[in-house]
Design a protein around this motif. Structure first.
Motif, PDB file in Angstrom:
ATOM      1  N   GLN A 111       0.834  -1.202   0.000  1.00 20.53           N
ATOM      2  CA  GLN A 111       0.000   0.000   0.000  1.00 20.53           C
ATOM      3  C   GLN A 111       0.871   1.255   0.000  1.00 20.53           C
ATOM      4  OE1 GLN A 111      -3.282  -0.126  -0.405  1.00 20.53           O
ATOM      5  NE2 GLN A 111      -3.257  -2.349  -0.332  1.00 20.53           N
ATOM      6  N   PHE A 112       1.994   1.213   0.703  1.00 22.92           N
ATOM      7  CA  PHE A 112       2.911   2.355   0.729  1.00 22.92           C
ATOM      8  C   PHE A 112       3.495   2.605  -0.663  1.00 22.92           C
ATOM      9  CE2 PHE A 112       7.291   4.016   1.494  1.00 22.92           C
ATOM     10  CZ  PHE A 112       6.918   5.275   1.953  1.00 22.92           C
ATOM     11  N   ARG A 113       3.865   1.553  -1.358  1.00 25.47           N
ATOM     12  CA  ARG A 113       4.397   1.722  -2.713  1.00 25.47           C
ATOM     13  C   ARG A 113       3.354   2.350  -3.633  1.00 25.47           C
ATOM     14  NH1 ARG A 113       6.300  -3.861  -2.268  1.00 25.47           N
ATOM     15  NH2 ARG A 113       8.439  -3.874  -1.472  1.00 25.47           N
ATOM     16  N   ALA A 137      -5.830   7.988  -0.706  1.00 26.35           N
ATOM     17  CA  ALA A 137      -6.393   7.999   0.642  1.00 26.35           C
ATOM     18  C   ALA A 137      -6.833   6.592   1.052  1.00 26.35           C
ATOM     19  CB  ALA A 137      -7.569   8.966   0.712  1.00 26.35           C
ATOM     20  N   LYS A 138      -7.371   5.855   0.103  1.00 23.69           N
ATOM     21  CA  LYS A 138      -7.781   4.480   0.390  1.00 23.69           C
ATOM     22  C   LYS A 138      -6.566   3.614   0.687  1.00 23.69           C
ATOM     23  CE  LYS A 138     -10.496   0.677  -1.564  1.00 23.69           C
ATOM     24  NZ  LYS A 138     -11.324   0.238  -2.725  1.00 23.69           N
ATOM     25  N   ASN A 139      -5.507   3.766  -0.122  1.00 24.56           N
ATOM     26  CA  ASN A 139      -4.274   3.013   0.132  1.00 24.56           C
ATOM     27  C   ASN A 139      -3.721   3.331   1.516  1.00 24.56           C
ATOM     28  OD1 ASN A 139      -3.298   3.570  -3.298  1.00 24.56           O
ATOM     29  ND2 ASN A 139      -4.222   1.725  -2.436  1.00 24.56           N
ATOM     30  N   ALA A 140      -3.750   4.617   1.878  1.00 23.74           N
ATOM     31  CA  ALA A 140      -3.214   5.027   3.173  1.00 23.74           C
ATOM     32  C   ALA A 140      -4.027   4.450   4.323  1.00 23.74           C
ATOM     33  CB  ALA A 140      -3.178   6.552   3.254  1.00 23.74           C
ATOM     34  N   ARG A 141      -5.357   4.431   4.185  1.00 27.24           N
ATOM     35  CA  ARG A 141      -6.195   3.839   5.243  1.00 27.24           C
ATOM     36  C   ARG A 141      -5.873   2.360   5.409  1.00 27.24           C
ATOM     37  NH1 ARG A 141     -10.186   6.998   2.742  1.00 27.24           N
ATOM     38  NH2 ARG A 141     -11.074   5.191   1.672  1.00 27.24           N
ATOM     39  N   HIS A 190      -4.188  12.230   5.955  1.00 28.10           N
ATOM     40  CA  HIS A 190      -2.912  12.927   6.143  1.00 28.10           C
ATOM     41  C   HIS A 190      -1.790  12.243   5.357  1.00 28.10           C
ATOM     42  CE1 HIS A 190       0.446  14.957   8.096  1.00 28.10           C
ATOM     43  NE2 HIS A 190       0.984  13.761   8.300  1.00 28.10           N
ATOM     44  N   LEU A 191      -1.729  10.922   5.439  1.00 29.92           N
ATOM     45  CA  LEU A 191      -0.662  10.199   4.750  1.00 29.92           C
ATOM     46  C   LEU A 191      -0.815  10.264   3.236  1.00 29.92           C
ATOM     47  CD1 LEU A 191      -0.324   7.021   7.000  1.00 29.92           C
ATOM     48  CD2 LEU A 191       1.097   9.075   7.007  1.00 29.92           C
ATOM     49  N   ALA A 192      -2.051  10.383   2.772  1.00 29.44           N
ATOM     50  CA  ALA A 192      -2.264  10.504   1.328  1.00 29.44           C
ATOM     51  C   ALA A 192      -1.635  11.790   0.810  1.00 29.44           C
ATOM     52  CB  ALA A 192      -3.759  10.483   1.013  1.00 29.44           C
ATOM     53  N   GLU A 193      -1.654  12.830   1.638  1.00 28.77           N
ATOM     54  CA  GLU A 193      -1.057  14.109   1.253  1.00 28.77           C
ATOM     55  C   GLU A 193       0.427  14.180   1.618  1.00 28.77           C
ATOM     56  OE1 GLU A 193      -2.549  16.353  -0.559  1.00 28.77           O
ATOM     57  OE2 GLU A 193      -4.379  15.122  -0.576  1.00 28.77           O
ATOM     58  N   ASN A 194       0.845  13.363   2.567  1.00 35.34           N
ATOM     59  CA  ASN A 194       2.229  13.381   3.042  1.00 35.34           C
ATOM     60  C   ASN A 194       2.754  11.944   3.151  1.00 35.34           C
ATOM     61  OD1 ASN A 194       2.346  16.430   4.063  1.00 35.34           O
ATOM     62  ND2 ASN A 194       0.424  15.541   4.802  1.00 35.34           N
ATOM     63  N   ALA A 253       5.544  10.505   2.882  1.00 37.38           N
ATOM     64  CA  ALA A 253       6.793  10.266   3.606  1.00 37.38           C
ATOM     65  C   ALA A 253       6.554  10.027   5.093  1.00 37.38           C
ATOM     66  CB  ALA A 253       7.741  11.446   3.410  1.00 37.38           C
ATOM     67  N   ASP A 254       5.445  10.547   5.629  1.00 40.13           N
ATOM     68  CA  ASP A 254       5.155  10.370   7.045  1.00 40.13           C
ATOM     69  C   ASP A 254       4.798   8.925   7.390  1.00 40.13           C
ATOM     70  OD1 ASP A 254       5.652  13.016   7.338  1.00 40.13           O
ATOM     71  OD2 ASP A 254       3.579  13.623   7.722  1.00 40.13           O
ATOM     72  N   ALA A 255       4.566   8.104   6.377  1.00 37.60           N
ATOM     73  CA  ALA A 255       4.287   6.685   6.631  1.00 37.60           C
ATOM     74  C   ALA A 255       5.563   5.903   6.895  1.00 37.60           C
ATOM     75  CB  ALA A 255       3.536   6.070   5.456  1.00 37.60           C
ATOM     76  N   THR A 256       6.706   6.448   6.496  1.00 32.03           N
ATOM     77  CA  THR A 256       7.970   5.731   6.650  1.00 32.03           C
ATOM     78  C   THR A 256       8.261   5.382   8.104  1.00 32.03           C
ATOM     79  OG1 THR A 256       8.855   6.787   4.669  1.00 32.03           O
ATOM     80  CG2 THR A 256      10.443   5.795   6.176  1.00 32.03           C
ATOM     81  N   PRO A 257       8.158   6.327   9.047  1.00 36.11           N
ATOM     82  CA  PRO A 257       8.409   5.948  10.446  1.00 36.11           C
ATOM     83  C   PRO A 257       7.384   4.956  10.996  1.00 36.11           C
ATOM     84  CG  PRO A 257       7.656   8.233  10.293  1.00 36.11           C
ATOM     85  CD  PRO A 257       7.972   7.780   8.910  1.00 36.11           C
ATOM     86  N   LEU A 258       6.155   4.980  10.486  1.00 36.84           N
ATOM     87  CA  LEU A 258       5.158   4.000  10.929  1.00 36.84           C
ATOM     88  C   LEU A 258       5.587   2.589  10.542  1.00 36.84           C
ATOM     89  CD1 LEU A 258       1.764   5.747  10.004  1.00 36.84           C
ATOM     90  CD2 LEU A 258       2.882   5.629  12.241  1.00 36.84           C
ATOM     91  N   LEU A 259       6.065   2.447   9.311  1.00 36.13           N
ATOM     92  CA  LEU A 259       6.528   1.136   8.851  1.00 36.13           C
ATOM     93  C   LEU A 259       7.770   0.692   9.616  1.00 36.13           C
ATOM     94  CD1 LEU A 259       5.990   1.733   5.038  1.00 36.13           C
ATOM     95  CD2 LEU A 259       4.836  -0.018   6.392  1.00 36.13           C
TER      96      LEU A 259
END
Length: 223
Positions: free
Chosen positions: A117-119, A136-140, A174-178, A180-186
């Motif tokens: 989903q991140f890719r 947004a769906k991918n981010a959710r 938020h992650l759909a617009e940003n 890169a902020d998903a990187t620390p979550l992963l």
């Protein structure tokens, strides 16, 4: 086809559905045992779009569940009100649901699907409105998979219905617009998955084998 267990899954089950969401259904069925005796094996899955429903043959579902496939596995962990078909064999499968789980498979499946989903999130076209909605769906899904997977790793329980769906929805936006902020979550999820958890190293296949043999014996003679 004998449907043994079926229910509503997807965004409705997670608590993420909105007015335009599709209602997704998932189930498993038993093909007549005699169909396995010929040259051609019966179809392992049936997928329809009106309504949106996926049905897996019992053996295929077991293989998916032993690999801790998130979508397949949730069928035996649904809240009671989301089941639409329950049979005695379906209830027996729910009773052995923990035997399908294993630490490595949960890590690989949930973290792997979240990374996919991140890719998708990072390769979308930000100027395309349809792509933005899909992002947004991918981010959710990314957030959901990480939270459900970590909870499963740490407690040994699959929680299908999210405790805070609105927070997941807002974080997804938020992650759909940003992205890169998903990187620390992963990264945090990887560290937590690497710690000892509540799951065994390998699944216990014996209950699944016994259940599947009972399915074949029950459906040996065509009705």
């Amino acid at each position: 086809m004998h449907v043994l267990l079926s229910g509503v899954v997807g965004s409705t089950a997670y608590g993420l559905a909105h007015a335009d969401s599709d209602v997704d259904r998932l189930g498993l069925f038993a093909a007549p045992t005699v169909e396995f005796h010929g040259l051609h094996r019966p179809a392992e899955s049936h997928v329809s779009t009106a309504p949106d429903r996926t049905l897996h043959e019992a053996a295929k579902w077991c293989r998916l569940a032993l690999s801790c496939n998130p979508t397949a596995s949730e069928l035996v962990w649904l809240p009671e009100d989301l089941y639409e078909v329950r049979t005695p064999l379906g209830d027996e499968l729910i009773a052995i649901r923990r035997s399908f789980l294993s630490a490595r498979a949960v890590r690989n499946s949930y973290l792997g699907y979240a990374t996919q989903q991140f890719r998708k999130l990072t390769t979308r076209d930000p100027g395309d409105p349809r792509s933005r909605a899909q992002g947004a769906k991918n981010a959710r899904h990314l957030v959901r998979l990480l939270e459900q997977g970590l909870a499963l790793h740490e407690t040994g329980e699959v929680t299908v219905r999210l405790a805070e769906p609105e927070r997941v929805r807002e974080l997804g936006e938020h992650l759909a617009e940003n992205p890169a902020d998903a990187t620390p979550l992963l990264a945090d999820a990887e560290q937590r998955f690497d710690r000892p958890g509540a799951l065994p190293d390998a699944p216990d296949e014996a209950p699944a084998e016994a259940w599947l043999r009972a399915v074949r014996a029950t459906h040996l003679t065509p009705a």
